[in-house]
Design a protein around this motif. Structure first.
Motif, PDB file in Angstrom:
ATOM      1  N   SER A  63       0.826  -1.220   0.000  1.00  0.00           N
ATOM      2  CA  SER A  63       0.000   0.000   0.000  1.00  0.00           C
ATOM      3  C   SER A  63       0.861   1.271   0.000  1.00  0.00           C
ATOM      4  O   SER A  63       0.375   2.349  -0.328  1.00  0.00           O
ATOM      5  CB  SER A  63      -0.943   0.006   1.204  1.00  0.00           C
ATOM      6  OG  SER A  63      -0.208   0.057   2.417  1.00  0.00           O
ATOM      7  N   TRP A  64       2.123   1.144   0.347  1.00  0.00           N
ATOM      8  CA  TRP A  64       3.040   2.286   0.372  1.00  0.00           C
ATOM      9  C   TRP A  64       3.819   2.454  -0.939  1.00  0.00           C
ATOM     10  O   TRP A  64       4.596   3.394  -1.088  1.00  0.00           O
ATOM     11  CB  TRP A  64       4.055   2.129   1.507  1.00  0.00           C
ATOM     12  CG  TRP A  64       3.480   2.141   2.879  1.00  0.00           C
ATOM     13  CD1 TRP A  64       3.257   1.051   3.687  1.00  0.00           C
ATOM     14  CD2 TRP A  64       3.070   3.276   3.642  1.00  0.00           C
ATOM     15  NE1 TRP A  64       2.737   1.446   4.891  1.00  0.00           N
ATOM     16  CE2 TRP A  64       2.607   2.816   4.898  1.00  0.00           C
ATOM     17  CE3 TRP A  64       3.044   4.641   3.377  1.00  0.00           C
ATOM     18  CZ2 TRP A  64       2.137   3.651   5.877  1.00  0.00           C
ATOM     19  CZ3 TRP A  64       2.572   5.490   4.370  1.00  0.00           C
ATOM     20  CH2 TRP A  64       2.123   5.001   5.602  1.00  0.00           C
ATOM     21  N   ALA A  65       3.668   1.555  -1.892  1.00  0.00           N
ATOM     22  CA  ALA A  65       4.537   1.522  -3.075  1.00  0.00           C
ATOM     23  C   ALA A  65       4.567   2.845  -3.843  1.00  0.00           C
ATOM     24  O   ALA A  65       5.645   3.338  -4.198  1.00  0.00           O
ATOM     25  CB  ALA A  65       4.134   0.380  -4.000  1.00  0.00           C
TER      26      ALA A  65
ATOM     27  N   ILE B  82       7.607   8.178 -14.526  1.00  0.00           N
ATOM     28  CA  ILE B  82       7.913   7.224 -13.461  1.00  0.00           C
ATOM     29  C   ILE B  82       7.210   5.911 -13.768  1.00  0.00           C
ATOM     30  O   ILE B  82       6.021   5.893 -14.068  1.00  0.00           O
ATOM     31  CB  ILE B  82       7.454   7.788 -12.097  1.00  0.00           C
ATOM     32  CG1 ILE B  82       8.171   9.104 -11.797  1.00  0.00           C
ATOM     33  CG2 ILE B  82       7.688   6.763 -11.003  1.00  0.00           C
ATOM     34  CD1 ILE B  82       7.614   9.859 -10.602  1.00  0.00           C
ATOM     35  N   ASP B  83       7.938   4.825 -13.675  1.00  0.00           N
ATOM     36  CA  ASP B  83       7.384   3.491 -13.931  1.00  0.00           C
ATOM     37  C   ASP B  83       6.919   2.886 -12.601  1.00  0.00           C
ATOM     38  O   ASP B  83       7.654   2.150 -11.942  1.00  0.00           O
ATOM     39  CB  ASP B  83       8.437   2.608 -14.608  1.00  0.00           C
ATOM     40  CG  ASP B  83       7.887   1.281 -15.075  1.00  0.00           C
ATOM     41  OD1 ASP B  83       6.818   0.854 -14.579  1.00  0.00           O
ATOM     42  OD2 ASP B  83       8.534   0.657 -15.934  1.00  0.00           O
ATOM     43  N   TYR B  84       5.692   3.214 -12.226  1.00  0.00           N
ATOM     44  CA  TYR B  84       5.160   2.756 -10.941  1.00  0.00           C
ATOM     45  C   TYR B  84       5.051   1.231 -10.863  1.00  0.00           C
ATOM     46  O   TYR B  84       5.272   0.656  -9.803  1.00  0.00           O
ATOM     47  CB  TYR B  84       3.809   3.408 -10.656  1.00  0.00           C
ATOM     48  CG  TYR B  84       3.925   4.878 -10.331  1.00  0.00           C
ATOM     49  CD1 TYR B  84       4.287   5.300  -9.051  1.00  0.00           C
ATOM     50  CD2 TYR B  84       3.686   5.844 -11.301  1.00  0.00           C
ATOM     51  CE1 TYR B  84       4.416   6.648  -8.749  1.00  0.00           C
ATOM     52  CE2 TYR B  84       3.802   7.196 -11.002  1.00  0.00           C
ATOM     53  CZ  TYR B  84       4.170   7.595  -9.728  1.00  0.00           C
ATOM     54  OH  TYR B  84       4.293   8.930  -9.431  1.00  0.00           O
TER      55      TYR B  84
ATOM     56  N   LYS C 271      11.998  -6.350  -2.555  1.00  0.00           N
ATOM     57  CA  LYS C 271      13.015  -5.862  -1.600  1.00  0.00           C
ATOM     58  C   LYS C 271      12.476  -5.668  -0.188  1.00  0.00           C
ATOM     59  O   LYS C 271      13.226  -5.768   0.775  1.00  0.00           O
ATOM     60  CB  LYS C 271      13.607  -4.537  -2.090  1.00  0.00           C
ATOM     61  CG  LYS C 271      14.255  -4.605  -3.453  1.00  0.00           C
ATOM     62  CD  LYS C 271      15.637  -5.110  -3.387  1.00  0.00           C
ATOM     63  CE  LYS C 271      16.289  -5.034  -4.758  1.00  0.00           C
ATOM     64  NZ  LYS C 271      17.676  -5.410  -4.709  1.00  0.00           N
ATOM     65  N   LYS C 272      11.198  -5.320  -0.060  1.00  0.00           N
ATOM     66  CA  LYS C 272      10.552  -5.106   1.237  1.00  0.00           C
ATOM     67  C   LYS C 272      11.356  -4.175   2.150  1.00  0.00           C
ATOM     68  O   LYS C 272      11.868  -4.591   3.203  1.00  0.00           O
ATOM     69  CB  LYS C 272      10.270  -6.431   1.924  1.00  0.00           C
ATOM     70  CG  LYS C 272       9.288  -7.279   1.135  1.00  0.00           C
ATOM     71  CD  LYS C 272       8.897  -8.521   1.858  1.00  0.00           C
ATOM     72  CE  LYS C 272       7.914  -9.407   1.163  1.00  0.00           C
ATOM     73  NZ  LYS C 272       7.579  -9.229  -0.191  1.00  0.00           N
TER      74      LYS C 272
ATOM     75  N   TRP D 155       8.472  -0.172 -10.116  1.00  0.00           N
ATOM     76  CA  TRP D 155       8.827   0.116  -8.730  1.00  0.00           C
ATOM     77  C   TRP D 155       8.036  -0.750  -7.757  1.00  0.00           C
ATOM     78  O   TRP D 155       8.586  -1.236  -6.774  1.00  0.00           O
ATOM     79  CB  TRP D 155       8.645   1.606  -8.425  1.00  0.00           C
ATOM     80  CG  TRP D 155       9.940   2.331  -8.620  1.00  0.00           C
ATOM     81  CD1 TRP D 155      10.383   2.948  -9.756  1.00  0.00           C
ATOM     82  CD2 TRP D 155      10.985   2.469  -7.666  1.00  0.00           C
ATOM     83  NE1 TRP D 155      11.636   3.463  -9.552  1.00  0.00           N
ATOM     84  CE2 TRP D 155      12.022   3.187  -8.268  1.00  0.00           C
ATOM     85  CE3 TRP D 155      11.137   2.058  -6.349  1.00  0.00           C
ATOM     86  CZ2 TRP D 155      13.205   3.497  -7.609  1.00  0.00           C
ATOM     87  CZ3 TRP D 155      12.313   2.376  -5.678  1.00  0.00           C
ATOM     88  CH2 TRP D 155      13.335   3.081  -6.315  1.00  0.00           C
ATOM     89  N   LYS D 156       6.761  -0.967  -8.015  1.00  0.00           N
ATOM     90  CA  LYS D 156       5.962  -1.810  -7.111  1.00  0.00           C
ATOM     91  C   LYS D 156       6.542  -3.220  -7.073  1.00  0.00           C
ATOM     92  O   LYS D 156       6.697  -3.807  -5.985  1.00  0.00           O
ATOM     93  CB  LYS D 156       4.492  -1.857  -7.523  1.00  0.00           C
ATOM     94  CG  LYS D 156       3.661  -2.681  -6.540  1.00  0.00           C
ATOM     95  CD  LYS D 156       2.210  -2.737  -6.901  1.00  0.00           C
ATOM     96  CE  LYS D 156       1.404  -3.547  -5.920  1.00  0.00           C
ATOM     97  NZ  LYS D 156       1.939  -4.827  -5.530  1.00  0.00           N
TER      98      LYS D 156
END
Length: 153
Positions: free
Chosen positions: A9-11, A43-45, A55-56, A48-49
């Motif tokens: 949810s923070w991605a 930006i490539d969301y 990676k957490k 990144w997600k």
């Protein structure tokens, strides 16, 4: 202030934090061309997600907002350490790095290592990291400099 573990949810917020922190670096340190190569638009969301889900990272939260994040891999590699510009220079990165040292000790890691930017190098040196090499990394056709650094835990 609290440090929490990553949730997807923070991605988007973390992705924006990364982009904004890179682009807030003074242009006398990294040129606009270098910053655009490091953190390109659009930006490539999605990318990144996926990265963040893998990676957490650990997140430092201030008033419900991600103030900074740090990634620690199972072999002791610190892949990313970024702080939202409005929270820089108040100890966010220091708290995140202290947390990583605690986790590393719990996991029995002997060393931590990082490829630090010119901007983050002093923080890692403060924690005893030693420069092992200066590196040239090509990102989006632009040469960026970073420093391979190591510390015993």
């Amino acid at each position: 202030m609290e440090i929490i573990e990553y949730s997807s949810s923070w991605a988007e917020e973390i992705t924006n934090l990364f982009y904004n922190s890179v682009h807030a670096i003074d242009s006398s340190i990294y040129s606009n061309r270098e910053k655009n190569a490091w953190a390109p638009k659009p930006i490539d969301y999605g990318k990144w997600k996926c990265r963040l889900d893998d990676k957490k990272p650990y997140l430092l939260i201030i008033r419900g907002e991600v103030a900074g994040f740090i990634e620690l891999e199972s072999d002791g590699h610190i892949d990313c350490t970024y702080v939202l510009p409005k929270y820089q220079n108040i100890g966010v990165a220091t708290l995140l790095l202290q947390h990583v040292f605690s986790v590393a000790k719990e996991l029995g890691l002997k060393n931590l290592y990082v490829e630090a930017s010119f901007v983050s190098k002093p923080l890692f040196e403060k924690f005893g990291f030693i420069v092992k090499s200066k590196n040239e990394v090509i990102r989006n056709g632009v040469v960026l400099i970073n420093y391979s650094m190591l510390v015993r835990v």
